[in-house]
Design an enzyme around this catalytic site. Structure first.
Site, PDB file in Angstrom:
ATOM      1  N   LYS A  52       0.793  -1.216   0.000  1.00  0.00           N
ATOM      2  CA  LYS A  52       0.000   0.000   0.000  1.00  0.00           C
ATOM      3  C   LYS A  52       0.831   1.275   0.000  1.00  0.00           C
ATOM      4  CE  LYS A  52      -3.948  -0.681   0.157  1.00  0.00           C
ATOM      5  NZ  LYS A  52      -5.006  -1.215  -0.714  1.00  0.00           N
TER       6      LYS A  52
HETATM    7  C1  LIG Z   1      -2.576  -7.181   4.075  1.00  0.00           C
HETATM    8  C2  LIG Z   1      -3.175  -6.754   2.784  1.00  0.00           C
HETATM    9  N1  LIG Z   1      -3.131  -7.603   1.750  1.00  0.00           N
HETATM   10  C3  LIG Z   1      -3.673  -7.263   0.566  1.00  0.00           C
HETATM   11  C4  LIG Z   1      -4.315  -6.076   0.356  1.00  0.00           C
HETATM   12  C5  LIG Z   1      -5.005  -5.854  -0.973  1.00  0.00           C
HETATM   13  O1  LIG Z   1      -4.550  -4.818  -1.738  1.00  0.00           O
HETATM   14  P1  LIG Z   1      -5.548  -3.999  -2.640  1.00  0.00           P
HETATM   15  O2  LIG Z   1      -6.268  -3.022  -1.756  1.00  0.00           O
HETATM   16  O3  LIG Z   1      -4.661  -3.307  -3.618  1.00  0.00           O
HETATM   17  O4  LIG Z   1      -6.506  -4.912  -3.293  1.00  0.00           O
HETATM   18  C6  LIG Z   1      -4.395  -5.168   1.403  1.00  0.00           C
HETATM   19  C7  LIG Z   1      -5.113  -3.894   1.268  1.00  0.00           C
HETATM   20  O5  LIG Z   1      -5.292  -3.152   2.193  1.00  0.00           O
HETATM   21  C8  LIG Z   1      -3.808  -5.510   2.649  1.00  0.00           C
HETATM   22  O6  LIG Z   1      -3.845  -4.698   3.704  1.00  0.00           O
END
Ligand SMILES: Cc1ncc(COP(=O)(O)O)c(C=O)c1O
Length: 471
Positions: A49
């Site tokens: 992120k």
């Molecule tokens: C631990 C974790 N994995 C995966 C994601 C997924 O990413 P995206 O928001 O780009 O789909 C997030 C999003 O906040 C996350 O905090």
């Protein structure tokens, strides 16, 4: 000299690493697809992120939505917060993060460490409830002057950041040989942005969405689950469902177990959503191998969104895992048969030692001595050894009690002096069951397979087995 102008310049450019241990079940390495993890935990804020935080802030500055002295307010599970908090620290903005109370204590503490304020809201309320973290964040953004809500769920800078950075990195790192992209989705920014870029280069790339059970993104009915950061109970504007060619739905139990394996076996400290994505990758790789397609040519890139430091009190805490039904005691997965197999490897005991009702007690005592054992089931059948033939048991302790009072019993038959039969346990039963029976007072158990006794399991056997497994 080689240095970065600020920590913000060190975002992105994360490496790919081959997974070689958790992939063992796929067979010999040379016949397997190449499964590469993209290590997003190596970003300065510890997650994927980081990539979207600065672009969202810069776009808001350009559009006049965020001015010096302004406040950034965001509903976030933590990782976006860390990215935003880092960027805000360098640019001098105040930050308020609103999150569901299921998020780990470490994530909250980290945000506060960067100087941000944290507001907690209940987890199990619908998004439209005034108590939900989405609603609370919206209210704060309305009420605080100079507030800006980046709104990662609707801000198209989110997927664009991945289209501009993560996608091209993967394309270059794999020299265009990627065949499968595996990613979980929260806002869907990662999977949508990366897939848009990659599919423009090579439309036949298969995009695999990894989703927790209980998330609507893969079409499940919304219900609570424990995996953090991914899956949703609504469709975010930043998610383009058309990019996902197929979904693999993963239970909390499998995701958490795999995250722990990635850490212990690959040495990559993994968060839960890494577990979800790797389970999905292995599922698709297994199918590919079974289909007889040229699996060896396949190159999987699995996005590993964050590391495990944020989950030390949950995913990496055995007590929490057990309390939430995510970690079985070792005895629930080990079978009585495993203990017997282990003992037979020692070669010190025949499979089963039985005494006969017609034998003299003195002869039975010889059995104790010869095999170093303390109890023997007694069969009334002179030859066979069906469970039905077992009518009693003799134990070192029981015989000693009697022989001490009446030494002549060594001349009597076993049938005359024997005690009750030992309780039985199926070889397929969990070791937990054997433990429970021994703990309830049985001196030993007769292990049974298909109606035939195949061994005796004593307390000492269980202790020795546990000691060897630890060693
Ligand atoms: C631990 C974790 N994995 C995966 C994601 C997924 O990413 P995206 O928001 O780009 O789909 C997030 C999003 O906040 C996350 O905090």
């Amino acid at each position: 000299m080689r240095y970065a102008g600020s920590i913000l310049e060190l975002i992105g450019g994360t490496p790919l690493v081959r997974l070689t241990r958790v992939t063992r079940e796929l067979g010999p390495a040379e016949a397997q697809p190449l499964i590469l993890g993209k290590l997003e935990a190596l970003n300065p804020g510890g997650s994927v992120k980081d990539r979207i935080a600065l672009p969202m802030i810069e776009a808001a500055e350009r559009d006049g939505l965020l001015r010096p002295g302004g406040t950034i307010i965001e509903p976030t599970s933590g990782n976006t917060g860390h990215g935003l908090a880092i960027a805000a620290a360098l640019r001098g903005y105040r930050c308020i993060f609103v999150m569901a109370d299921k998020q780990s204590a470490e994530k909250q503490a980290l945000l506060r460490a960067y100087g941000a304020e944290v507001v907690l809201c209940p987890t199990n309320v619908p998004p439209e409830s005034p108590e939900s973290y989405y609603s609370v964040a919206a209210r704060l953004a309305r009420d605080i002057p100079g507030a800006f809500k980046p709104d990662q769920y609707w801000n198209m800078e989110n997927p664009r950041a991945h289209e501009r950075t993560t996608g091209p990195e993967i394309w270059e790192q794999t020299e265009g040989r990627i065949t499968h992209l595996v990613a979980s989705a929260g806002t869907g920014g990662t999977v949508s942005g990366v897939a848009h870029h990659l599919k423009r280069q090579k439309p036949e790339i298969v995009v695999v969405g990894a989703d927790p059970e209980g998330s609507v993104l893969s079409g499940d009915t919304a219900r609570p689950y424990l995996t953090e950061g991914i899956g949703e109970d609504f469709f975010p504007g930043t998610f383009d469902p058309a990019v996902v060619d197929r979904w693999v739905r993963v239970s909390d139990r499998d995701a958490f177990a795999m995250a722990r394996r990635i850490t212990r076996e690959e040495g990559i400290l993994a968060g839960e959503s890494c577990g979800t994505a790797v389970v999905a990758a292995l599922t698709v790789a297994r199918e590919l191998l079974a289909s007889g397609a040229a699996a060896r040519e396949a190159v999987f890139v699995v996005i590993l969104p964050d590391g495990g430091r944020s989950y030390l009190s949950k995913l990496y805490n055995d007590e929490w895992m057990r309390a939430n039904g995510l970690l079985a005691s070792p005895g629930a997965i080990i079978r009585v048969a495993d203990l017997l197999a282990d003992r037979h490897r020692d070669g010190r005991l025949p499979d089963l030692v039985l005494a006969r009702t017609t034998q003299r007690v003195g002869e039975a005592i010889d059995l104790f001595e010869r095999y170093g054992i303390s109890q023997v089931p007694v069969s009334q059948d002179p030859e066979g050894n069906a469970v039905g033939g077992i009518v009693g048991s003799i134990t070192e302790k029981g015989l000693l009690d009697r022989a001490y009072r009446d030494p002549s019993i060594v001349e009597r038959t076993v049938g005359e002096v024997m005690d009750r039969p030992l309780p039985t346990v199926e070889v397929g039963a969990a070791l937990d069951e054997a433990f429970a029976k021994l703990a309830a007072g049985a001196p030993a158990l007769v292990a049974v397979e298909g109606g035939t006794p195949v061994g005796v399991v004593s307390r000492l056997d269980l202790l020795e087995f546990l000691a060897h497994r630890r060693a």
